[in-house]
Design a protein around this motif. Structure first.
Motif, PDB file in Angstrom:
ATOM      1  N   ILE A  81       0.836  -1.209   0.000  1.00  0.00           N
ATOM      2  CA  ILE A  81       0.000   0.000   0.000  1.00  0.00           C
ATOM      3  C   ILE A  81       0.868   1.255   0.000  1.00  0.00           C
ATOM      4  O   ILE A  81       0.581   2.237  -0.696  1.00  0.00           O
ATOM      5  N   SER A  82       1.960   1.226   0.757  1.00  0.00           N
ATOM      6  CA  SER A  82       2.858   2.382   0.808  1.00  0.00           C
ATOM      7  C   SER A  82       3.506   2.639  -0.547  1.00  0.00           C
ATOM      8  O   SER A  82       3.663   3.787  -0.965  1.00  0.00           O
ATOM      9  N   SER A  83       3.887   1.585  -1.241  1.00  0.00           N
ATOM     10  CA  SER A  83       4.526   1.779  -2.547  1.00  0.00           C
ATOM     11  C   SER A  83       3.532   2.327  -3.570  1.00  0.00           C
ATOM     12  O   SER A  83       3.883   3.167  -4.402  1.00  0.00           O
ATOM     13  N   VAL A  84       2.288   1.907  -3.504  1.00  0.00           N
ATOM     14  CA  VAL A  84       1.271   2.438  -4.416  1.00  0.00           C
ATOM     15  C   VAL A  84       1.034   3.924  -4.126  1.00  0.00           C
ATOM     16  O   VAL A  84       0.953   4.748  -5.047  1.00  0.00           O
ATOM     17  N   ALA A  85       0.974   4.276  -2.862  1.00  0.00           N
ATOM     18  CA  ALA A  85       0.764   5.677  -2.489  1.00  0.00           C
ATOM     19  C   ALA A  85       1.949   6.537  -2.931  1.00  0.00           C
ATOM     20  O   ALA A  85       1.766   7.657  -3.427  1.00  0.00           O
ATOM     21  N   ALA A  86       3.161   6.023  -2.782  1.00  0.00           N
ATOM     22  CA  ALA A  86       4.344   6.781  -3.210  1.00  0.00           C
ATOM     23  C   ALA A  86       4.358   6.960  -4.719  1.00  0.00           C
ATOM     24  O   ALA A  86       4.725   8.026  -5.230  1.00  0.00           O
ATOM     25  N   ALA A  87       3.933   5.937  -5.477  1.00  0.00           N
ATOM     26  CA  ALA A  87       3.891   6.045  -6.930  1.00  0.00           C
ATOM     27  C   ALA A  87       2.882   7.100  -7.378  1.00  0.00           C
ATOM     28  O   ALA A  87       3.157   7.891  -8.288  1.00  0.00           O
ATOM     29  N   VAL A  88       1.731   7.114  -6.749  1.00  0.00           N
ATOM     30  CA  VAL A  88       0.705   8.117  -7.100  1.00  0.00           C
ATOM     31  C   VAL A  88       1.204   9.515  -6.754  1.00  0.00           C
ATOM     32  O   VAL A  88       1.021  10.460  -7.530  1.00  0.00           O
ATOM     33  N   LEU A  89       1.857   9.665  -5.634  1.00  0.00           N
ATOM     34  CA  LEU A  89       2.394  10.959  -5.219  1.00  0.00           C
ATOM     35  C   LEU A  89       3.461  11.440  -6.197  1.00  0.00           C
ATOM     36  O   LEU A  89       3.476  12.612  -6.580  1.00  0.00           O
ATOM     37  N   LEU A  90       4.328  10.560  -6.614  1.00  0.00           N
ATOM     38  CA  LEU A  90       5.355  10.941  -7.601  1.00  0.00           C
ATOM     39  C   LEU A  90       4.725  11.318  -8.937  1.00  0.00           C
ATOM     40  O   LEU A  90       5.193  12.227  -9.621  1.00  0.00           O
ATOM     41  N   LEU A  91       3.684  10.617  -9.323  1.00  0.00           N
ATOM     42  CA  LEU A  91       3.021  10.913 -10.590  1.00  0.00           C
ATOM     43  C   LEU A  91       2.477  12.335 -10.605  1.00  0.00           C
ATOM     44  O   LEU A  91       2.607  13.051 -11.603  1.00  0.00           O
ATOM     45  N   PHE A  92       1.871  12.769  -9.481  1.00  0.00           N
ATOM     46  CA  PHE A  92       1.324  14.116  -9.431  1.00  0.00           C
ATOM     47  C   PHE A  92       2.400  15.181  -9.267  1.00  0.00           C
ATOM     48  O   PHE A  92       2.190  16.335  -9.615  1.00  0.00           O
ATOM     49  N   ASN A  93       3.532  14.827  -8.723  1.00  0.00           N
ATOM     50  CA  ASN A  93       4.595  15.810  -8.523  1.00  0.00           C
ATOM     51  C   ASN A  93       5.512  15.959  -9.729  1.00  0.00           C
ATOM     52  O   ASN A  93       6.318  16.882  -9.769  1.00  0.00           O
ATOM     53  N   LEU A  94       5.423  15.055 -10.685  1.00  0.00           N
ATOM     54  CA  LEU A  94       6.261  15.177 -11.884  1.00  0.00           C
ATOM     55  C   LEU A  94       5.784  16.352 -12.730  1.00  0.00           C
ATOM     56  O   LEU A  94       4.661  16.820 -12.635  1.00  0.00           O
ATOM     57  N   SER A  95       6.648  16.793 -13.574  1.00  0.00           N
ATOM     58  CA  SER A  95       6.329  17.989 -14.359  1.00  0.00           C
ATOM     59  C   SER A  95       5.509  17.690 -15.601  1.00  0.00           C
ATOM     60  O   SER A  95       5.360  18.543 -16.465  1.00  0.00           O
ATOM     61  N   ILE A  96       4.948  16.513 -15.748  1.00  0.00           N
ATOM     62  CA  ILE A  96       4.147  16.205 -16.934  1.00  0.00           C
ATOM     63  C   ILE A  96       2.883  17.059 -16.959  1.00  0.00           C
ATOM     64  O   ILE A  96       2.440  17.476 -18.009  1.00  0.00           O
ATOM     65  N   PHE A  97       2.325  17.305 -15.790  1.00  0.00           N
ATOM     66  CA  PHE A  97       1.057  18.031 -15.732  1.00  0.00           C
ATOM     67  C   PHE A  97       1.237  19.543 -15.647  1.00  0.00           C
ATOM     68  O   PHE A  97       0.275  20.273 -15.729  1.00  0.00           O
ATOM     69  N   GLU A  98       2.451  19.983 -15.458  1.00  0.00           N
ATOM     70  CA  GLU A  98       2.667  21.413 -15.268  1.00  0.00           C
ATOM     71  C   GLU A  98       2.778  22.137 -16.609  1.00  0.00           C
ATOM     72  O   GLU A  98       3.342  21.623 -17.553  1.00  0.00           O
ATOM     73  N   LYS A  99       2.241  23.331 -16.641  1.00  0.00           N
ATOM     74  CA  LYS A  99       2.397  24.194 -17.799  1.00  0.00           C
ATOM     75  C   LYS A  99       3.678  24.986 -17.604  1.00  0.00           C
ATOM     76  O   LYS A  99       4.052  25.310 -16.487  1.00  0.00           O
ATOM     77  N   GLU A 100       4.315  25.307 -18.686  1.00  0.00           N
ATOM     78  CA  GLU A 100       5.522  26.109 -18.552  1.00  0.00           C
ATOM     79  C   GLU A 100       5.130  27.552 -18.266  1.00  0.00           C
ATOM     80  O   GLU A 100       4.234  28.109 -18.890  1.00  0.00           O
ATOM     81  N   LEU A 101       5.817  28.138 -17.314  1.00  0.00           N
ATOM     82  CA  LEU A 101       5.528  29.506 -16.935  1.00  0.00           C
ATOM     83  C   LEU A 101       6.311  30.460 -17.829  1.00  0.00           C
ATOM     84  O   LEU A 101       7.494  30.271 -18.079  1.00  0.00           O
ATOM     85  N   THR A 102       5.615  31.468 -18.285  1.00  0.00           N
ATOM     86  CA  THR A 102       6.262  32.520 -19.072  1.00  0.00           C
ATOM     87  C   THR A 102       5.919  33.847 -18.408  1.00  0.00           C
ATOM     88  O   THR A 102       5.055  33.917 -17.533  1.00  0.00           O
ATOM     89  N   PHE A 103       6.609  34.883 -18.824  1.00  0.00           N
ATOM     90  CA  PHE A 103       6.322  36.193 -18.268  1.00  0.00           C
ATOM     91  C   PHE A 103       4.926  36.671 -18.657  1.00  0.00           C
ATOM     92  O   PHE A 103       4.298  37.438 -17.939  1.00  0.00           O
ATOM     93  N   ASP A 104       4.426  36.211 -19.779  1.00  0.00           N
ATOM     94  CA  ASP A 104       3.077  36.613 -20.195  1.00  0.00           C
ATOM     95  C   ASP A 104       2.003  35.965 -19.321  1.00  0.00           C
ATOM     96  O   ASP A 104       0.934  36.536 -19.130  1.00  0.00           O
ATOM     97  N   SER A 105       2.276  34.755 -18.819  1.00  0.00           N
ATOM     98  CA  SER A 105       1.277  34.067 -18.013  1.00  0.00           C
ATOM     99  C   SER A 105       1.266  34.559 -16.569  1.00  0.00           C
ATOM    100  O   SER A 105       0.341  34.261 -15.824  1.00  0.00           O
ATOM    101  N   LEU A 106       2.295  35.296 -16.139  1.00  0.00           N
ATOM    102  CA  LEU A 106       2.332  35.815 -14.775  1.00  0.00           C
ATOM    103  C   LEU A 106       1.401  37.015 -14.631  1.00  0.00           C
ATOM    104  O   LEU A 106       1.324  37.864 -15.507  1.00  0.00           O
TER     105      LEU A 106
END
Length: 165
Positions: A81-106
């Motif tokens: 259970i701990s390994s599954v929780a750690a995998a899900v946590l890493l998945l959300f913390n990876l930069s796949i879901f993040e948009k790149e920040l630009t000065f225009d988006s700030l």
């Protein structure tokens, strides 16, 4: 009127049970005999009872039986259970879901609040700019009219910003 008749009362109003004074002596004597007999309670302690009491109690308390502990979760299940929780946590913390920040988006207000809250001064901001942007020629080229400056000051600055402590 009732107070005037108080001196005429002959009876006290108290009554004694029949034969009370005849049996009074027997009652008092039996009470005295009972008190003499009750001085000896009839209970006897073993010899040196209080000397060995502490050792007896400590021996009974310290002699604990070991009981078998049944875990609620098995170690293997907990690790899974701990390994599954750690995998899900890493998945959300990876930069796949993040948009790149630009000065225009700030948002400008967000940047201004960050600079104010972090107490960043003009020298620190100037250190972030390249030297080409800080040349004196860049500031001379702009021709700003007095009315524009006055309008900016009236619209954007508070009195507290203008007053220097």
């Amino acid at each position: 009127m009732k107070q005037n008749k108080l001196h005429n009362i002959k009876e006290t109003g108290f009554k004694v049970p029949d034969g009370y004074f005849n049996q009074l002596e027997d009652v008092i004597l039996s009470d005295i005999k009972l008190k003499k007999m009750s001085s000896d309670s009839g209970f006897k302690l073993p010899k040196d009872y209080f000397d060995t009491l502490e050792d007896t109690i400590i021996n009974k308390v310290s002699a604990k039986k070991s009981t078998k502990v049944i875990p609620l979760f098995k170690k293997r299940t907990l690790i899974y259970i701990s390994s599954v929780a750690a995998a899900v946590l890493l998945l959300f913390n990876l930069s796949i879901f993040e948009k790149e920040l630009t000065f225009d988006s700030l948002d400008i207000e967000t940047v201004e609040n960050y600079i104010i809250d972090e107490n960043i001064g003009s020298y620190e901001i100037a250190a972030l700019l390249p030297e080409e942007d800080l040349l004196e020629e860049n500031f001379i080229e702009y021709n700003v009219e007095t009315e524009t400056v006055e309008t900016y000051i009236l619209n954007n600055l508070d009195i507290e910003d203008i007053i220097v402590e």
